[in-house]
Design a protein around this motif. Structure first.
Motif, PDB file in Angstrom:
ATOM      1  N   GLY A  84       3.946 -11.368   4.554  1.00 16.96           N
ATOM      2  CA  GLY A  84       2.628 -11.324   5.116  1.00 16.96           C
ATOM      3  C   GLY A  84       3.025 -11.666   6.708  1.00 16.96           C
ATOM      4  O   GLY A  84       1.779 -11.715   7.632  1.00 16.96           O
ATOM      5  N   GLY A  85       4.057 -11.080   7.156  1.00 19.60           N
ATOM      6  CA  GLY A  85       4.382 -10.945   8.543  1.00 19.60           C
ATOM      7  C   GLY A  85       5.300 -12.205   9.180  1.00 19.60           C
ATOM      8  O   GLY A  85       5.615 -13.092   8.347  1.00 19.60           O
ATOM      9  N   GLU A  87      -4.923  -7.897   0.030  1.00 18.99           N
ATOM     10  CA  GLU A  87      -4.848  -6.771   0.801  1.00 18.99           C
ATOM     11  C   GLU A  87      -5.349  -5.458   0.202  1.00 18.99           C
ATOM     12  O   GLU A  87      -5.969  -4.523   0.669  1.00 18.99           O
ATOM     13  N   PRO A  88      -4.681  -5.256  -1.100  1.00 24.15           N
ATOM     14  CA  PRO A  88      -5.219  -3.787  -1.873  1.00 24.15           C
ATOM     15  C   PRO A  88      -6.700  -3.911  -1.893  1.00 24.15           C
ATOM     16  O   PRO A  88      -7.458  -3.130  -1.796  1.00 24.15           O
ATOM     17  N   PHE A  89      -7.471  -5.140  -2.167  1.00 26.92           N
ATOM     18  CA  PHE A  89      -8.866  -5.243  -2.330  1.00 26.92           C
ATOM     19  C   PHE A  89      -9.634  -4.729  -0.958  1.00 26.92           C
ATOM     20  O   PHE A  89     -10.386  -4.027  -1.028  1.00 26.92           O
ATOM     21  N   ASP A  90      -8.852  -5.243   0.082  1.00 25.57           N
ATOM     22  CA  ASP A  90      -9.484  -4.778   1.435  1.00 25.57           C
ATOM     23  C   ASP A  90      -9.395  -3.408   1.817  1.00 25.57           C
ATOM     24  O   ASP A  90     -10.197  -3.001   2.191  1.00 25.57           O
ATOM     25  N   PHE A  98       1.004  -1.181   0.083  1.00 26.81           N
ATOM     26  CA  PHE A  98      -0.109   0.146   0.162  1.00 26.81           C
ATOM     27  C   PHE A  98       0.719   1.266  -0.040  1.00 26.81           C
ATOM     28  O   PHE A  98       2.142   1.193   0.481  1.00 26.81           O
ATOM     29  N   SER A  99       0.279   2.365  -0.179  1.00 26.39           N
ATOM     30  CA  SER A  99       1.095   3.725  -0.283  1.00 26.39           C
ATOM     31  C   SER A  99       1.007   4.025   1.292  1.00 26.39           C
ATOM     32  O   SER A  99       0.232   3.432   2.066  1.00 26.39           O
ATOM     33  N   ALA A 100       1.701   4.979   1.507  1.00 26.55           N
ATOM     34  CA  ALA A 100       1.774   5.310   2.924  1.00 26.55           C
ATOM     35  C   ALA A 100       0.403   6.033   3.341  1.00 26.55           C
ATOM     36  O   ALA A 100      -0.008   5.806   4.471  1.00 26.55           O
ATOM     37  N   GLU A 101      -0.157   6.579   2.416  1.00 23.63           N
ATOM     38  CA  GLU A 101      -1.293   7.200   2.798  1.00 23.63           C
ATOM     39  C   GLU A 101      -2.445   6.215   3.002  1.00 23.63           C
ATOM     40  O   GLU A 101      -3.228   5.965   3.877  1.00 23.63           O
ATOM     41  N   GLN A 102      -2.373   5.151   2.112  1.00 18.17           N
ATOM     42  CA  GLN A 102      -3.551   4.078   2.439  1.00 18.17           C
ATOM     43  C   GLN A 102      -3.282   3.268   3.640  1.00 18.17           C
ATOM     44  O   GLN A 102      -4.036   2.817   4.377  1.00 18.17           O
TER      45      GLN A 102
END
Length: 575
Positions: free
Chosen positions: A279-280, A172-175, A13-17
């Motif tokens: 994923g961590g 994750e982008p979908f979420d 994700f971007s920092a904003e997202q």
């Protein structure tokens, strides 16, 4: 003081997202309300364009997330949506993939064509947002979504949430997109729907692949063949996984240890430490490179990040040119090892190094078995990709893993449902199948399915490969199916067995009169294989047959094929 972090720093994700999502989940954990379920209903129309089922799945997940709130939701396959109604909508969420050379999915082709026409409906007063699915390995990344997003704006639509472009790993982008849409529209459902956090007892699937024992693995090509095609059988016993003929199997590959060892030896930092995973969690760098990160595919983002640390004038020239031909020339035949060895870069540690890499993605293969014919098993037909370039021997990550490195291993697998690619549900309907090379895979499954169910409809298979002597895949099985009356017609194109090359599309033209007769009798027409060349040539041949033997004009043939698609009689599984 910074708040709690729910989204990993290396999430795509971007920092904003990332900040927005962290804030969103922080409010949920604190019991704060993000959406108001009271008030008037909010109409939402979800439109999807999908080639393999991913966008369709996202559309249904989005619809599910809206259930229980104030949303009044409708979901449409783009092939079944009347574009004239677009100007009457209030809120439109469009989810689409891109395939081939930036082309729309088959079910979205008419919609995109009509959307780009001069008489496309205006969209003043219509709020919209686009989720685009794609793959950064291809130059026209998310092109269909970008085209639709831009055109909606040109037609006067109000963009309520910026388009989100998803790479292969789109969950994750979908979420983020889903949560953002619900927040903007202000009528959300439960936060549990937004997070979709898997339960501890999650069944086997994409997020939790099943370790499948390999039951059988052998080369289908004959002695002396210049290529190898493996038939691979997996056990699904105890997995709970189910599939239908036409579905695909996701396989989780493992990178070659020899290449990983060469990478580690060439890196300029201590490679013995642990690094974060996509994923961590953390594991040693070697394990991360073998099982979790893509060390084969290069893309613009990776090369751009690399040149900043390498100081290479040549890489800088490639990046600054930003020309498709230049990129294609550089990408061809190169992998991560080439960057490490030929353009050394100054990475401080393993964490910074893996931070520029993409997650290692599963590979999808068309399933070549019917569950009715092989209970508890799933079969694949896999072309083993090997070649030499820039002084190195190369190979497809997953195909060479399955061919050479999976002995004694239980590869992780999951079922990818593709409802758009099925044999006719009515067993009396005729079926025409065009599947050269490994494109035969789903049609072996279709024929087994039709045989197991006692379907009486006629079956016609077009198959091709270079040489009959070495490349006639499943020859004995097909002969048996012919003897039993399951396979009624087999048209073969062995391209290099004669002076003039012969392909399946040539056979279609040669047998056009009978092909037209089958179509007029209601036959389904299914194609599987290479999207960039074969599928286009087959589609052109189909149009030509309709003109030549149906007495249609070029425009009438185009409309005839469009109707085949709308009637779900023309299906393609192309890649």
């Amino acid at each position: 003081m910074a708040g709690p972090l729910f989204v990993p720093e290396n999430a795509p994700f971007s920092a904003e997202q990332r900040a927005w999502l962290n804030d969103f989940f922080a409010k949920q954990m604190a019991g704060g309300a993000v959406a108001d379920d009271s008030g008037p209903t909010v109409p939402v129309t979800i439109l999807w364009g999908s080639q393999t089922g991913n966008a369709e799945s996202c559309a249904k997940r989005m619809g599910k997330a809206l259930n229980g709130g104030r949303f009044e939701t409708e979901i449409f396959d783009l092939s079944a949506y009347d574009i004239s109604k677009l100007s009457e909508e209030k809120n439109v969420l469009l989810i689409t993939s891109t395939y081939g050379d930036g082309e729309p999915p088959d079910n979205a082709a008419d919609f995109v064509e009509n959307l780009l026409a001069e008489d496309a409906p205006r969209m003043e007063g219509v709020k919209f947002s686009v989720l685009a699915l794609g793959d950064t390995e291809y130059p026209d990344f998310c092109e269909t979504g970008k085209v639709i997003d831009r055109r909606f704006g040109e037609l006067g639509g109000e963009r309520i949430y910026e388009r989100v472009d998803c790479d292969v790993d789109y969950d994750e982008p979908f979420d983020v997109w889903k949560a953002g849409i619900i927040d903007v529209l202000g009528a959300g459902s439960a936060a549990a729907e937004l997070a979709e956090i898997p339960a501890a007892d999650e069944p086997y699937g994409k997020k939790k692949p099943f370790p499948a024992p390999v039951l059988n693995n052998y080369n289908l090509n004959g002695a002396g063949a210049f290529k190898a095609t493996h038939h691979i059988e997996f056990s699904l016993e105890g997995s709970g996984l189910e599939y239908e003929a036409g579905d695909a199997l996701g396989v989780v590959p493992v990178n070659p240890e020899s290449v990983v060892d060469e990478l580690l030896a060439a890196l300029p930092f201590n490679t013995g430490r642990e690094v974060p995973l996509p994923g961590g969690g953390e594991v040693p760098l070697k394990e991360a490179l073998m099982h979790h990160y893509d060390i084969r595919s290069l893309n613009k983002n990776l090369v751009s990040a690399w040149q900043e640390r390498s100081g290479s004038p040549y890489l800088r020239s490639v990046v600054e040119a930003d020309d498709k031909a230049v990129w294609d020339d550089f990408f061809w035949g190169r992998e991560l090892i080439d960057l490490v060895v030929d353009y050394p870069a100054d990475f401080r540690d393993g964490e910074e190094f893996v931070g520029v890499l993409k997650k290692l993605q599963p590979r999808l293969y068309s399933i070549s078995s019917s569950p009715k014919a092989h209970p508890g098993e799933v079969h694949l037909t896999v072309a083993i990709v090997t070649y030499d370039s820039h002084g190195r021997s190369r190979g497809g990550v997953c195909s060479t893993f399955l061919a050479d490195r999976c002995e004694g291993v239980q590869p992780g697998v999951y079922v990818h449902v593709n409802k758009a690619f099925r044999p006719p549900s009515d067993g009396t309907v005729p079926l025409i199948m065009v599947g050269p090379g490994t494109g035969i895979a789903p049609f072996r499954a279709f024929l087994e399915e039709r045989q197991a169910t006692g379907a009486t409809g006629q079956n016609w298979l077009f198959f091709g490969n270079p040489y009959r002597a070495t490349d006639f895949l499943y020859e004995e099985e097909l002969a048996t199916m012919q003897e039993k009356g399951t396979l009624n017609k087999l048209s073969l194109a062995f391209s290099r067995d004669q002076k003039e090359k012969l392909y399946v599309q040539h056979l279609m033209l040669q047998e056009g009169a009978e092909l037209w007769k089958w179509l007029e009798e209601g036959a389904h027409f299914c194609v599987c294989g290479d999207a960039s060349r074969m599928a286009k040539d087959v589609d052109a041949a189909l149009h030509q047959v309709i003109q030549d033997h149906g007495g249609k004009s070029e425009e009438e043939a185009i409309e005839y094929v469009k109707q085949l698609k709308k009637d779900k009689r023309y299906a393609r599984d192309v890649y």
